[in-house]
Every structure is written in structure tokens, then in C-alpha cells.
Design a protein around this motif. Structure first.
Motif, PDB file in Angstrom:
ATOM      1  N   THR A 108       0.854  -1.186   0.000  1.00  0.00           N
ATOM      2  CA  THR A 108       0.000   0.000   0.000  1.00  0.00           C
ATOM      3  C   THR A 108       0.890   1.235   0.000  1.00  0.00           C
ATOM      4  OG1 THR A 108      -1.752  -1.141   1.221  1.00  0.00           O
ATOM      5  CG2 THR A 108      -1.785   1.261   1.286  1.00  0.00           C
ATOM      6  N   CYS A 109       0.495   2.243  -0.741  1.00  0.00           N
ATOM      7  CA  CYS A 109       1.246   3.504  -0.762  1.00  0.00           C
ATOM      8  C   CYS A 109       0.274   4.662  -0.740  1.00  0.00           C
ATOM      9  CB  CYS A 109       2.127   3.575  -2.009  1.00  0.00           C
ATOM     10  SG  CYS A 109       3.103   5.109  -2.116  1.00  0.00           S
ATOM     11  N   MET A 110       0.327   5.455   0.327  1.00  0.00           N
ATOM     12  CA  MET A 110      -0.506   6.648   0.456  1.00  0.00           C
ATOM     13  C   MET A 110       0.371   7.866   0.180  1.00  0.00           C
ATOM     14  SD  MET A 110      -3.355   5.288   0.876  1.00  0.00           S
ATOM     15  CE  MET A 110      -4.349   6.741   1.154  1.00  0.00           C
ATOM     16  N   ARG A 111       0.270   8.359  -1.031  1.00  0.00           N
ATOM     17  CA  ARG A 111       1.069   9.486  -1.494  1.00  0.00           C
ATOM     18  C   ARG A 111       0.308  10.128  -2.637  1.00  0.00           C
ATOM     19  NH1 ARG A 111       4.116   9.217  -6.118  1.00  0.00           N
ATOM     20  NH2 ARG A 111       5.713  10.836  -6.424  1.00  0.00           N
ATOM     21  N   TRP A 112       0.311  11.454  -2.709  1.00  0.00           N
ATOM     22  CA  TRP A 112      -0.401  12.124  -3.777  1.00  0.00           C
ATOM     23  C   TRP A 112       0.422  12.024  -5.055  1.00  0.00           C
ATOM     24  CZ3 TRP A 112      -5.190  12.844  -4.234  1.00  0.00           C
ATOM     25  CH2 TRP A 112      -5.732  13.736  -5.158  1.00  0.00           C
ATOM     26  N   PRO A 113      -0.079  11.278  -6.063  1.00  0.00           N
ATOM     27  CA  PRO A 113       0.724  11.040  -7.264  1.00  0.00           C
ATOM     28  C   PRO A 113       0.939  12.311  -8.080  1.00  0.00           C
ATOM     29  CG  PRO A 113      -1.108   9.476  -7.074  1.00  0.00           C
ATOM     30  CD  PRO A 113      -1.353  10.571  -6.087  1.00  0.00           C
ATOM     31  N   ASN A 114       2.084  12.388  -8.723  1.00  0.00           N
ATOM     32  CA  ASN A 114       2.374  13.526  -9.604  1.00  0.00           C
ATOM     33  C   ASN A 114       1.377  13.618 -10.752  1.00  0.00           C
ATOM     34  OD1 ASN A 114       4.634  14.217  -8.083  1.00  0.00           O
ATOM     35  ND2 ASN A 114       5.996  12.921  -9.296  1.00  0.00           N
ATOM     36  N   SER A 115       0.865  12.465 -11.190  1.00  0.00           N
ATOM     37  CA  SER A 115      -0.088  12.465 -12.308  1.00  0.00           C
ATOM     38  C   SER A 115      -1.354  13.234 -11.961  1.00  0.00           C
ATOM     39  CB  SER A 115      -0.440  11.026 -12.702  1.00  0.00           C
ATOM     40  OG  SER A 115      -0.971  10.318 -11.595  1.00  0.00           O
ATOM     41  N   LEU A 116      -1.806  13.137 -10.710  1.00  0.00           N
ATOM     42  CA  LEU A 116      -3.001  13.885 -10.297  1.00  0.00           C
ATOM     43  C   LEU A 116      -2.678  15.362 -10.112  1.00  0.00           C
ATOM     44  CD1 LEU A 116      -4.702  11.422  -7.774  1.00  0.00           C
ATOM     45  CD2 LEU A 116      -5.120  11.705 -10.220  1.00  0.00           C
ATOM     46  N   ALA A 117      -1.482  15.636  -9.603  1.00  0.00           N
ATOM     47  CA  ALA A 117      -1.077  17.031  -9.432  1.00  0.00           C
ATOM     48  C   ALA A 117      -1.009  17.750 -10.778  1.00  0.00           C
ATOM     49  CB  ALA A 117       0.269  17.099  -8.718  1.00  0.00           C
ATOM     50  N   LYS A 118      -0.536  17.032 -11.807  1.00  0.00           N
ATOM     51  CA  LYS A 118      -0.432  17.640 -13.134  1.00  0.00           C
ATOM     52  C   LYS A 118      -1.801  17.946 -13.725  1.00  0.00           C
ATOM     53  CE  LYS A 118       4.045  15.608 -14.274  1.00  0.00           C
ATOM     54  NZ  LYS A 118       4.779  14.609 -15.099  1.00  0.00           N
ATOM     55  N   LEU A 119      -2.829  17.230 -13.272  1.00  0.00           N
ATOM     56  CA  LEU A 119      -4.195  17.482 -13.738  1.00  0.00           C
ATOM     57  C   LEU A 119      -4.842  18.645 -12.993  1.00  0.00           C
ATOM     58  CD1 LEU A 119      -5.513  13.811 -14.072  1.00  0.00           C
ATOM     59  CD2 LEU A 119      -4.873  15.371 -15.922  1.00  0.00           C
ATOM     60  N   GLY A 120      -4.104  19.217 -12.042  1.00  0.00           N
ATOM     61  CA  GLY A 120      -4.631  20.345 -11.282  1.00  0.00           C
ATOM     62  C   GLY A 120      -5.364  19.956 -10.021  1.00  0.00           C
ATOM     63  N   LEU A 121      -5.395  18.651  -9.705  1.00  0.00           N
ATOM     64  CA  LEU A 121      -6.057  18.191  -8.487  1.00  0.00           C
ATOM     65  C   LEU A 121      -5.123  18.375  -7.295  1.00  0.00           C
ATOM     66  CD1 LEU A 121      -7.692  14.898  -9.798  1.00  0.00           C
ATOM     67  CD2 LEU A 121      -8.834  17.069  -9.307  1.00  0.00           C
ATOM     68  N   LYS A 122      -5.667  18.905  -6.207  1.00  0.00           N
ATOM     69  CA  LYS A 122      -4.874  19.126  -5.005  1.00  0.00           C
ATOM     70  C   LYS A 122      -5.209  18.072  -3.959  1.00  0.00           C
ATOM     71  CE  LYS A 122      -4.471  24.123  -5.673  1.00  0.00           C
ATOM     72  NZ  LYS A 122      -4.719  25.469  -5.082  1.00  0.00           N
ATOM     73  N   LYS A 123      -4.184  17.648  -3.230  1.00  0.00           N
ATOM     74  CA  LYS A 123      -4.383  16.632  -2.202  1.00  0.00           C
ATOM     75  C   LYS A 123      -5.429  17.054  -1.189  1.00  0.00           C
ATOM     76  CE  LYS A 123      -1.276  16.160   1.000  1.00  0.00           C
ATOM     77  NZ  LYS A 123      -2.050  16.385   2.242  1.00  0.00           N
ATOM     78  N   ASP A 124      -5.430  18.332  -0.804  1.00  0.00           N
ATOM     79  CA  ASP A 124      -6.359  18.799   0.213  1.00  0.00           C
ATOM     80  C   ASP A 124      -7.814  18.641  -0.220  1.00  0.00           C
ATOM     81  OD1 ASP A 124      -4.151  19.480   1.616  1.00  0.00           O
ATOM     82  OD2 ASP A 124      -4.276  21.631   1.240  1.00  0.00           O
ATOM     83  N   GLN A 125      -8.066  18.574  -1.531  1.00  0.00           N
ATOM     84  CA  GLN A 125      -9.426  18.418  -2.027  1.00  0.00           C
ATOM     85  C   GLN A 125      -9.940  16.995  -1.860  1.00  0.00           C
ATOM     86  OE1 GLN A 125      -8.641  19.669  -6.057  1.00  0.00           O
ATOM     87  NE2 GLN A 125      -9.264  21.789  -5.652  1.00  0.00           N
ATOM     88  N   VAL A 126      -9.026  16.051  -1.718  1.00  0.00           N
ATOM     89  CA  VAL A 126      -9.404  14.639  -1.703  1.00  0.00           C
ATOM     90  C   VAL A 126      -8.904  13.912  -0.467  1.00  0.00           C
ATOM     91  CG1 VAL A 126      -9.280  12.460  -2.974  1.00  0.00           C
ATOM     92  CG2 VAL A 126      -9.370  14.633  -4.224  1.00  0.00           C
ATOM     93  N   LEU A 127      -7.658  14.140  -0.109  1.00  0.00           N
ATOM     94  CA  LEU A 127      -6.973  13.320   0.890  1.00  0.00           C
ATOM     95  C   LEU A 127      -6.595  14.161   2.101  1.00  0.00           C
ATOM     96  CD1 LEU A 127      -5.964  10.403   1.236  1.00  0.00           C
ATOM     97  CD2 LEU A 127      -3.776  11.132   0.289  1.00  0.00           C
ATOM     98  N   GLU A 128      -7.535  14.303   3.040  1.00  0.00           N
ATOM     99  CA  GLU A 128      -7.301  15.109   4.227  1.00  0.00           C
ATOM    100  C   GLU A 128      -6.483  14.344   5.265  1.00  0.00           C
ATOM    101  OE1 GLU A 128      -7.490  17.598   7.649  1.00  0.00           O
ATOM    102  OE2 GLU A 128      -7.468  17.960   5.506  1.00  0.00           O
ATOM    103  N   GLY A 129      -6.542  13.002   5.212  1.00  0.00           N
ATOM    104  CA  GLY A 129      -5.987  12.199   6.301  1.00  0.00           C
ATOM    105  C   GLY A 129      -4.476  12.140   6.370  1.00  0.00           C
ATOM    106  N   ILE A 130      -3.759  12.451   5.285  1.00  0.00           N
ATOM    107  CA  ILE A 130      -2.299  12.364   5.303  1.00  0.00           C
ATOM    108  C   ILE A 130      -1.726  13.740   5.017  1.00  0.00           C
ATOM    109  CG2 ILE A 130      -0.271  11.364   4.217  1.00  0.00           C
ATOM    110  CD1 ILE A 130      -1.763   8.859   3.749  1.00  0.00           C
ATOM    111  N   ASN A 131      -1.047  14.308   5.989  1.00  0.00           N
ATOM    112  CA  ASN A 131      -0.437  15.627   5.876  1.00  0.00           C
ATOM    113  C   ASN A 131       1.029  15.534   6.281  1.00  0.00           C
ATOM    114  OD1 ASN A 131      -2.809  17.423   5.231  1.00  0.00           O
ATOM    115  ND2 ASN A 131      -3.566  16.476   7.107  1.00  0.00           N
ATOM    116  N   PRO A 132       1.826  16.535   5.970  1.00  0.00           N
ATOM    117  CA  PRO A 132       3.244  16.482   6.338  1.00  0.00           C
ATOM    118  C   PRO A 132       3.452  16.333   7.845  1.00  0.00           C
ATOM    119  CG  PRO A 132       2.843  18.236   4.745  1.00  0.00           C
ATOM    120  CD  PRO A 132       1.497  17.740   5.180  1.00  0.00           C
ATOM    121  N   GLU A 133       4.485  15.592   8.201  1.00  0.00           N
ATOM    122  CA  GLU A 133       4.862  15.472   9.612  1.00  0.00           C
ATOM    123  C   GLU A 133       5.448  16.798  10.098  1.00  0.00           C
ATOM    124  OE1 GLU A 133       4.133  12.894  11.508  1.00  0.00           O
ATOM    125  OE2 GLU A 133       3.240  11.902   9.769  1.00  0.00           O
ATOM    126  N   THR A 134       5.480  16.950  11.414  1.00  0.00           N
ATOM    127  CA  THR A 134       5.922  18.215  11.995  1.00  0.00           C
ATOM    128  C   THR A 134       6.960  17.977  13.088  1.00  0.00           C
ATOM    129  OG1 THR A 134       4.092  18.110  13.580  1.00  0.00           O
ATOM    130  CG2 THR A 134       3.728  19.394  11.571  1.00  0.00           C
TER     131      THR A 134
END
Length: 495
Positions: A89-115
Motif C-alpha cells: 500500500t502507498c498513500m502518497r499524492w501522485p504527480n499524475s493527479l497534481a499535473k491534472l490540477g487536483l490538489k491533495k487537500d481536495q481529496v486526501l485530508e488524512g495524510i499531511n506532512p509530519e511536523t
């Protein structure tokens, strides 16, 4: 001027302090004292992935949120040790979706950068004590061993007391943000509503630079985010989950946690076995580090575990043993309120009120949400009473907020209890062949789910779709540096 005493100088307490000072008016200022039991320079360890609401709370308090997040750490790769070629399993926002203009925050709220928790606290203290804008003052005191709080004899405030009976001052409002080890929760709730042990203990090592001590294949798969590997327990029955996670805010900060999730009968089982009773927080004591890491290495002694996973623990320079506790449902808390405490101007927030397991940032995110909402309520109270308000008015606002905070935590608490059941079965009974990361996400095994469970079908489809899109991009994994250098050297020179 309203006097506010905050017990606990962690992210929640400091977020409240900074927000109150920054947004107070000159007509209704706050005099805020933060009492922290730890030393000023102690290592706070890792942070967590901030939810959108938590990010907004920190920004409101004056923190530059991207400055406390590790860029690129919003990635989790999950392997089985017997299938070392690719993640299951890999939970990562793919570059292919980013290139389509889709933002992770619009779809995937559960995984955010560590702090970095250290950086969050440093910036919150600066925001709270800085003089520009707002009104009033914030004083942060360390090494304060608070024991309880009591109503003053004249009924006009609440006094905070230390363990020796000495006074830390009298306040109009006392906020308990001191976490699961709270000494003030019993001002409102009896022992019958205390937190209970979840059966899980995190055994954690801290490595300052995996690049210097780990196998390159591990650091390559870890990248800047999280790497989780499931493999057989030493006995062959049950499953160990090995986890590594970056948490330094700056990319040059390579600090990484490496942990095991251990199920035990009691919270002191592992500390007693390792002779670490009474240890709180992180320690670099050499004997403690060796004993703890030897314990982890032994748990990974099954032949299916490659040596590089054991070596990752051997490289640890400090350790932490963290038994995980959780408070019961709000209904039980309300059933065990301390008599005659309804009009006491004391409120707990975060883990002091409704401790939740730390996975996925649930606990920290709810604590920051409590802090920012309590700040809004106190600011509104001050404005509505033109800067003056009675203890009865303050207590009424605190009880309303307290009820909302407790009830809000019931949803994730119920889910945590569900996940705990399958997690314990995984750890104690399950064969690796039958193990699925999807089952852990959902809190149920495939054999117990119905084909008509649309929510489960959606989650499974989403996770598999994300993993497939990441497969097309090699899961975002960069080759180990020595392999990349060898490949570059082998390429023919271009004309």
C-alpha cells in the motif's frame, strides 16, 4: 484584566495563550501564565500530521505552519517483509493527479506532512510573548510541578498549588492542558472516569541520521515520510509492525523515529522488564538505550526479518517507551462529575480531558481544536461583558465548551476501540499471509465485511487506486545514492 492560568506548555496550552494575547483588545486584556512541568530545553520528540483545523489554529496563534512541517513527508509506504520488492500500500499524492490540477487537500485530508514538536513550541512561545499587536501579557514558566487547584476562600478565583503546597498564583480561569498525566482532571471528574490502558505500548528509538547508519535500501524507501513493514513475530505466531518516520521540520534535520507496536497486559510490563520504571519522556541513558533496543531486536528475531531492520534499532541514540492510554466515552465522564464543581472555573482540554491514541495525529489535532475554540469563547465572553465578568459567567462558558469537547471526541474514540480489537488479533494471532493493511484502515477483517458495505468498498477502492497510480511512479521511491551514482556512471556521454 482577566487572569488566565494554563497548566501545560505544550502545543495546545501555548496555542490558547498566543491566541488570547494576540486577539485581546486594550479594553479587555488577558494576563496569562503558562506553567510547564518540563524543563525549557528538553527534547519534545516528534510531532504529528496536522489536520486542516489544527493548521488553522496554529496560524491563528501566529505560527508559520509550513515552517514547522517537513516538506515531502506526507507519504506512507507499507510493505510486508516477505514481499520486499514493492509496497503493498502507498498513500502518497501522485504527480499524475497534481499535473491534472487536483490538489491533495481536495481529496486526501488524512495524510499531511509530519511536523517538529520542538519547532511548534518554539514558534508558539515567540508568538505568545511577542509584544506587537493584541493586548495583555504571557509569561511562560518551566519546572512547575502542579498538584491541584482549588477555589479561593472568597470565591473570586481559583488557586493553583504545587506538590509541596506552594501557590502558583490565583486566576479567574484555569485551563488544564497538561496531557494524560494531568493532576487537575480530578477537580472535575472522579477516578471512575480516569483513562484506561489500551493494551498497546510504543517502544521507540530515535536516530539522528539514518543516512549514516542504516542500510541504503531502508533510507530510500523511507524518503522524507513514513515507512511501515509487517513481518512475523519471533514465535512465528502473530505479526510485528516496524515503523520509521521522519519528523524534523528542515530537510537537513534527518531525525527519525523507529518503533514497534507492542501489546501487553499492563502499562508497566515493558518498563518493568527493561528496568525503566518511572521513566517519562525521552532518555539518552546508554544502559536504557541498550536494554530497549536489545528488546526490539529480539522481537524481530524471526528469520524472515532481514538484518537491516534490526540494525535500524541498534543505531538508536535515545529511546522512549510510551504506554497508550485513552479516556472513556463522554457519557461515563458526565456520570462521574465531582459534586459542586459545576461552577468551578477550571477546564481541561486535549489529552487531559479526552485522551485518544496518538496515531494519525488524532490526539494533537483535537487538542489544538479545543484550544482555538476555547480562545474564541473566552474572547466572546470578555467582549459581551465589557471586560468584566463573574466566576459564574466564566464557569458557565467553560461547562458549555467542556461538553462540546468531550462529545466531539466520542467518534474517533469509538473507532479507536474498534481498530484496537483487530490490531490485537493481528499482533497475537494472525498469519502474515492473511494480513492486510486495508483491514487495519477499516478496523474489520475482509471475512467480516459485507459486499453491500459501500463505505468499505469506497475506502478499499480509493487505497488500491492510489497505490496503483503510485506504482506507475515507482511509489515516489528514489534509488539509494550509491545505486543512483552507479547508474549515472554507466550512462553513455551525450554529444
Amino acid at each position: 484584566m482577566m487572569r488566565v492560568g494554563i497548566v501545560g506548555g505544550g502545543p495546545a496550552g501555548l496555542t490558547l495563550a498566543a491566541t488570547l494575547r494576540r486577539e485581546a483588545t486594550k479594553a479587555a486584556p488577558f494576563e496569562i501564565t503558562v506553567l510547564e512541568r518540563g524543563s525549557a530545553n528538553r527534547d519534545q520528540g516528534n510531532g504529528w500530521d496536522l489536520s486542516k483545523t489544527a493548521q488553522e489554529a496554529l496560524a491563528r496563534a501566529g505560527v508559520d505552519v509550513p515552517a514547522v512541517q517537513r516538506r515531502g513527508s506526507d507519504t506512507a509506504r507499507m510493505f510486508k517483509v516477505t514481499n520486499d520488492a514493492r509496497p503493498e500500500t502507498c498513500m502518497r499524492w501522485p504527480n499524475s493527479l497534481a499535473k491534472l490540477g487536483l490538489k491533495k487537500d481536495q481529496v486526501l485530508e488524512g495524510i499531511n506532512p509530519e511536523t517538529s514538536r520542538n519547532e511548534i513550541i518554539r514558534r508558539l512561545i515567540a508568538a505568545a510573548t511577542h509584544s506587537d499587536g493584541g493586548s495583555g501579557s504571557v509569561t511562560v514558566r518551566h519546572d512547575c510541578n502542579v498538584s491541584t487547584a482549588r477555589r479561593t476562600n472568597d470565591g473570586r478565583g481559583v488557586e493553583i498549588l504545587g506538590r509541596n503546597g506552594d501557590s502558583y498564583g490565583t486566576y479567574d480561569v484555569v485551563v488544564d492542558a497538561s496531557g494524560i498525566a494531568s493532576r487537575l482532571r480530578h477537580c472535575r471528574f472522579s477516578e471512575a472516569a480516569d483513562a484506561f490502558y489500551t493494551g498497546r505500548t510504543f517502544v521507540q528509538g530515535i536516530v539522528s541520521s539514518p543516512e549514516k547508519s542504516w542500510h541504503p535500501r531502508l533510507t530510500s524507501r523511507l524518503g522524507e515520510g513514513t515507512l511501515i513493514v509487517a513481518g512475523p513475530a519471533a514465535s512465528g505466531t502473530g505479526i510485528e509492525q516496524w515503523l520509521a518516520q521522519r519528523y524534523g521540520a528542515a530537510l537537513e534535520d534527518q531525525h527519525t523515529n523507529v518503533s514497534l507496536f507492542c501489546f501487553t497486559e499492563g502499562p508497566n510490563d515493558i518498563p518493568s522488564l527493561l528496568k525503566l520504571e518511572g521513566l517519562h519522556g525521552i532518555t539518552s541513558d546508554k544502559d536504557a538505550v541498550k536494554a530497549t533496543m536489545d528488546y526490539c531486536v529480539q522481537r524481530l528475531s524471526h528469520e524472515d526479518w532481514p538484518e537491516m531492520y534490526r540494525d535500524a534499532f541498534r543505531a538508536a541514540e535515545s529511546i522512549r517507551v510510551l504506554p497508550v492510554f485513552m479516556h472513556p466515552m463522554s457519557e461515563l465522564a458526565f456520570a462521574h462529575v465531582v459534586p459542586d464543581s459545576e461552577d468551578l472555573s477550571v477546564i481541561s482540554i486535549g489529552d487531559a480531558l479526552h485522551a485518544l491514541p496518538p496515531w494519525s495525529g488524532t490526539s494533537g489535532n483535537y487538542a489544538l481544536t479545543d484550544a482555538t475554540e476555547l480562545a474564541t469563547a473566552l474572547l466572546k465572553l470578555r467582549e459581551g461583558t465589557e471586560g468584566t465578568c463573574t466566576q459564574e459567567q466564566i464557569a458557565a462558558v467553560l461547562r458549555e465548551q467542556e461538553a462540546a469537547f468531550l462529545k466531539r471526541a466520542d467518534g474517533p474514540r469509538e473507532r479507536c476501540m474498534q481498530v484496537r480489537k483487530i490490531s490485537e488479533r493481528v499482533a497475537k494471532e494472525m498469519n502474515l499471509r492473511d494480513f492486510s493493511w486495508e483491514d487495519l484502515f477499516l478496523g474489520t477483517e475482509a471475512k467480516d465485511r459485507s459486499w453491500f458495505d459501500l463505505k468499505s468498498l469506497f475506502v478499499i477502492g480509493f487505497v488500491r487506486g492510489m497505490t496503483f497510480l503510485n506504482w506507475l511512479e515507482n511509489y515516489g521511491i528514489q534509488p539509494p545514492k550509491h545505486e543512483a551514482s552507479a547508474a549515472a556512471a554507466a550512462e553513455p556521454a551525450t554529444q
